[in-house]
Design an enzyme around this catalytic site. Structure first.
Site, mmCIF file in Angstrom:
data_model
loop_
_atom_site.group_PDB
_atom_site.id
_atom_site.type_symbol
_atom_site.label_atom_id
_atom_site.label_comp_id
_atom_site.label_asym_id
_atom_site.label_seq_id
_atom_site.Cartn_x
_atom_site.Cartn_y
_atom_site.Cartn_z
ATOM 1 N N CYS A 1 5.115 -23.802 -6.220
ATOM 2 C CA CYS A 1 5.589 -24.521 -7.408
ATOM 3 C C CYS A 1 5.205 -23.794 -8.683
ATOM 4 O O CYS A 1 4.381 -24.280 -9.464
ATOM 5 C CB CYS A 1 5.001 -25.926 -7.416
ATOM 6 S SG CYS A 1 5.160 -26.721 -5.830
ATOM 7 N N GLU A 2 5.741 -22.617 -8.885
ATOM 8 C CA GLU A 2 5.503 -21.825 -10.095
ATOM 9 C C GLU A 2 6.752 -20.977 -10.306
ATOM 10 O O GLU A 2 7.248 -20.385 -9.341
ATOM 11 C CB GLU A 2 4.351 -20.827 -9.903
ATOM 12 C CG GLU A 2 3.044 -21.406 -9.527
ATOM 13 C CD GLU A 2 1.986 -21.278 -10.623
ATOM 14 O OE1 GLU A 2 2.273 -20.679 -11.685
ATOM 15 O OE2 GLU A 2 0.898 -21.795 -10.389
ATOM 16 N N TYR B 1 -3.284 -3.411 -2.389
ATOM 17 C CA TYR B 1 -3.352 -4.534 -3.332
ATOM 18 C C TYR B 1 -2.397 -5.662 -2.920
ATOM 19 O O TYR B 1 -1.815 -6.335 -3.750
ATOM 20 C CB TYR B 1 -3.099 -4.049 -4.764
ATOM 21 C CG TYR B 1 -4.055 -2.942 -5.166
ATOM 22 C CD1 TYR B 1 -5.384 -3.240 -5.409
ATOM 23 C CD2 TYR B 1 -3.646 -1.622 -5.239
ATOM 24 C CE1 TYR B 1 -6.293 -2.225 -5.729
ATOM 25 C CE2 TYR B 1 -4.547 -0.604 -5.556
ATOM 26 C CZ TYR B 1 -5.867 -0.921 -5.803
ATOM 27 O OH TYR B 1 -6.756 0.069 -6.114
ATOM 28 N N GLU C 1 -11.664 9.444 -5.081
ATOM 29 C CA GLU C 1 -11.694 8.015 -4.715
ATOM 30 C C GLU C 1 -10.286 7.440 -4.606
ATOM 31 O O GLU C 1 -9.943 6.489 -5.312
ATOM 32 C CB GLU C 1 -12.473 7.220 -5.769
ATOM 33 C CG GLU C 1 -13.906 7.659 -5.991
ATOM 34 C CD GLU C 1 -14.540 7.008 -7.220
ATOM 35 O OE1 GLU C 1 -13.831 6.357 -8.011
ATOM 36 O OE2 GLU C 1 -15.754 7.160 -7.395
ATOM 37 N N TYR D 1 1.988 -7.678 -12.091
ATOM 38 C CA TYR D 1 2.204 -6.357 -12.720
ATOM 39 C C TYR D 1 3.669 -6.042 -12.977
ATOM 40 O O TYR D 1 3.995 -4.891 -13.247
ATOM 41 C CB TYR D 1 1.665 -5.248 -11.809
ATOM 42 C CG TYR D 1 0.240 -5.390 -11.350
ATOM 43 C CD1 TYR D 1 -0.819 -5.394 -12.252
ATOM 44 C CD2 TYR D 1 -0.059 -5.482 -9.990
ATOM 45 C CE1 TYR D 1 -2.130 -5.484 -11.808
ATOM 46 C CE2 TYR D 1 -1.364 -5.578 -9.544
ATOM 47 C CZ TYR D 1 -2.395 -5.576 -10.454
ATOM 48 O OH TYR D 1 -3.680 -5.665 -10.004
ATOM 49 N N ARG E 1 -4.853 3.298 -3.480
ATOM 50 C CA ARG E 1 -3.453 2.947 -3.259
ATOM 51 C C ARG E 1 -2.674 3.985 -2.439
ATOM 52 O O ARG E 1 -1.944 3.641 -1.509
ATOM 53 C CB ARG E 1 -2.778 2.788 -4.624
ATOM 54 C CG ARG E 1 -1.325 2.331 -4.564
ATOM 55 C CD ARG E 1 -0.677 2.468 -5.944
ATOM 56 N NE ARG E 1 -1.468 1.886 -6.990
ATOM 57 C CZ ARG E 1 -1.365 0.620 -7.407
ATOM 58 N NH1 ARG E 1 -0.477 -0.172 -6.855
ATOM 59 N NH2 ARG E 1 -2.146 0.168 -8.370
HETATM 60 C C1 PLP Z 1 -9.612 1.033 -8.261
HETATM 61 C C2 PLP Z 1 -10.452 2.241 -8.294
HETATM 62 C C3 PLP Z 1 -10.112 3.351 -7.517
HETATM 63 C C4 PLP Z 1 -8.868 3.412 -6.666
HETATM 64 O O1 PLP Z 1 -7.718 3.316 -7.447
HETATM 65 P P1 PLP Z 1 -6.267 3.527 -6.798
HETATM 66 O O2 PLP Z 1 -5.350 3.386 -7.943
HETATM 67 O O3 PLP Z 1 -6.096 2.484 -5.774
HETATM 68 O O4 PLP Z 1 -6.271 4.905 -6.208
HETATM 69 C C5 PLP Z 1 -10.947 4.443 -7.545
HETATM 70 N N1 PLP Z 1 -12.071 4.454 -8.306
HETATM 71 C C6 PLP Z 1 -12.426 3.394 -9.068
HETATM 72 C C7 PLP Z 1 -13.660 3.465 -9.879
HETATM 73 C C8 PLP Z 1 -11.621 2.262 -9.095
HETATM 74 O O5 PLP Z 1 -11.959 1.226 -9.853
#
Ligand code: PLP
Length: 442
Positions: free
Chosen positions: A344-345, A373, A273, A316, A276
């Site tokens: 304004c921060e 992101y 999955e 972050y 980023r």
């Molecule tokens: C956010 C997320 C990702 C992707 O994370 P990256 O750091 O963008 O690769 C994959 N799986 C789950 C369950 C997530 O919450």
């Protein structure tokens, strides 16, 4: 690949000068490189070659339809965390059979939509969620394919706000309790446990936490099979970090090799999955300098992009390289500057204490590694318009999300009847009524 390079002293996105896009669409804007997106997907697919892996792009990193479709056309699946993301994935052409639904707080309504779409897998994060999914699926005469997201209690060594795999985090089910939980799922009509899932955090630049987490998941898969559960999927989550300019990041091939070793001989289908790493370095945020203000202690470069457009620096403490779009003179003397927006921060900054060449009002800057992101976390705080997104492919570019109009921004609000006086010209109740016409109730 790096699609953002200088040619004739002008920063390009692939073959298009960023200054030309700025002229066409105005600033600020996000710009994504189609070739870079494709390159990242191919790097994953090549590294997994010969295995039965499903690469489910995590939409939350960047859910623009053009980005999702670019991946879908290459064969990617999708990892979604809400009904909105599920709809985006389907609309962009990701087959339901390649969609994984993750997240700690899926509602019944979201489960119902996902079941009706026939998605590949639900990653379940708690026992109440299991029971709910079982009920919703039974009420539809369906059986959800489930992986339990386990929490391996491994510290990913990343920023506290994006660490997800320790006991203190809200995510997943304690791995020590997992065998019990799978036992509870046995012989349920609405759910079938087919996999184990893990995701320990985001922006990991060290592979060691992965090694530790995957070893625990591997042990669990073997234990569950010994207990008679038909586990044939291993979902390794995402989280692989990218280079933001300072620290190097692991190669996709090294990460995938680690995943392959962890799954070796299990005969499991691997689900990855990545979010980023697929998009982060494929995007930049282009902004124009409005003023340069030399304060008593600092130089402030005030731009037209702000924290509402890119919140990562302030949320972050993230580092993003910032470069001038027109190459600065080789003999330019850099000095420290804060690159800030107009909000304004005092948290409204894109960089602090950054060594920057001399810049002047009107100059264009590119904030790099902004593809992940970035746009997805933007807001219209301070009633600033969401900024456009542009995609480049070779010598072409297209606006893939236009800048809304102020009429659209104001038109999102509605006046309650007790404030909506007929004849009130000050606050339009509908955008179509702007322009001096008399306004009635909506
Ligand atoms: C956010 C997320 C990702 C992707 O994370 P990256 O750091 O963008 O690769 C994959 N799986 C789950 C369950 C997530 O919450």
């Amino acid at each position: 690949m790096n699609p953002f390079v200088y040619r004739n002293d002008a920063l390009h996105a692939e073959d298009v000068p960023l200054a030309r896009i700025a002229e066409g669409v105005g600033t600020p804007f996000y710009c994504y490189s189609s070739a870079a997106l494709t390159g990242q997907y191919r790097a994953f697919a090549d590294a997994f070659r010969g295995t039965d892996a499903l690469i489910c792009y995590a939409l939350k990193a960047n859910s623009n339809q053009a980005v999702i479709r670019t991946f879908a056309q290459l064969g990617a699946g999708a990892d979604v965390v809400s009904e909105g993301e599920l709809r985006r994935a389907l609309a962009a052409g990701v087959p339901a059979g390649r969609i994984v639904f993750a997240g700690v707080g899926k509602t019944r309504a979201e489960m119902a939509v996902a079941l009706d779409s026939g998605i590949f897998q639900f990653n379940v994060e708690s026992e109440p969620e299991l029971d709910t999914l079982d009920e919703v699926a039974r009420s539809k005469g369906r059986r959800a394919q489930v992986a339990v997201r386990v929490n391996p209690d491994v510290d990913a060594g990343t920023h506290a706000k994006i660490t997800t795999g320790t006991k203190e985090n809200k995510f997943g089910i304690d791995i020590a309790r997992a065998p019990e939980v799978y036992e509870r799922m046995r012989n349920r009509a609405g759910i079938q446990a087919v996999g184990v899932a893990v995701h320990i955090g985001s922006q990991l630049t060290d592979l060691a936490p992965y090694r530790a987490a995957f070893a625990r998941v591997r042990d669990l898969v073997q234990r569950l099979r010994a207990d008679g559960h038909p586990i044939d999927r291993m979902d390794v989550g995402g989280g692989l970090g990218i280079a933001y300019g300072e620290d190097p990041a692991p190669a996709i091939s090294d990460y995938v090799a680690l995943v392959r070793r962890a799954a070796d001989g299990l005969g499991c289908r691997i689900i990855a999955e990545p979010g980023r790493v697929m998009v982060g370095n494929a995007g930049v945020l282009v902004t124009r300098v409005i003023y340069v203000k030399v304060g008593a202690a600092r130089r402030f470069v005030i731009c037209d992009a702000a924290m509402n457009d890119l919140i990562r620096p302030t949320l972050y403490e993230a580092y993003h390289d910032i470069v001038t779009v027109a190459a600065s003179a080789p003999d330019a003397v850099p000095s420290l500057a804060d690159v800030v927006g107009p909000i304004c921060e005092s948290g409204d900054f894109l960089a602090q204490g950054r060594s920057m060449p001399p810049v002047a009002a009107g100059d264009l800057l590119a904030i790099k590694s902004a593809g992940a992101y970035g746009a997805v976390m933007s807001s219209s705080y301070n009633s600033r318009l969401l900024i456009p997104e542009v995609m480049v492919a070779g010598g072409q570019f297209a606006v893939v999300r236009p800048r809304p109009s102020y009429e659209e921004l104001l038109g999102l609000d509605r006046l309650p009847p007790w404030l909506n006086e007929p004849g009130d010209r000050a606050i339009p109740s509908r955008p179509a009524m702007i322009g001096g016409r008399k306004m009635g109730a909506v």
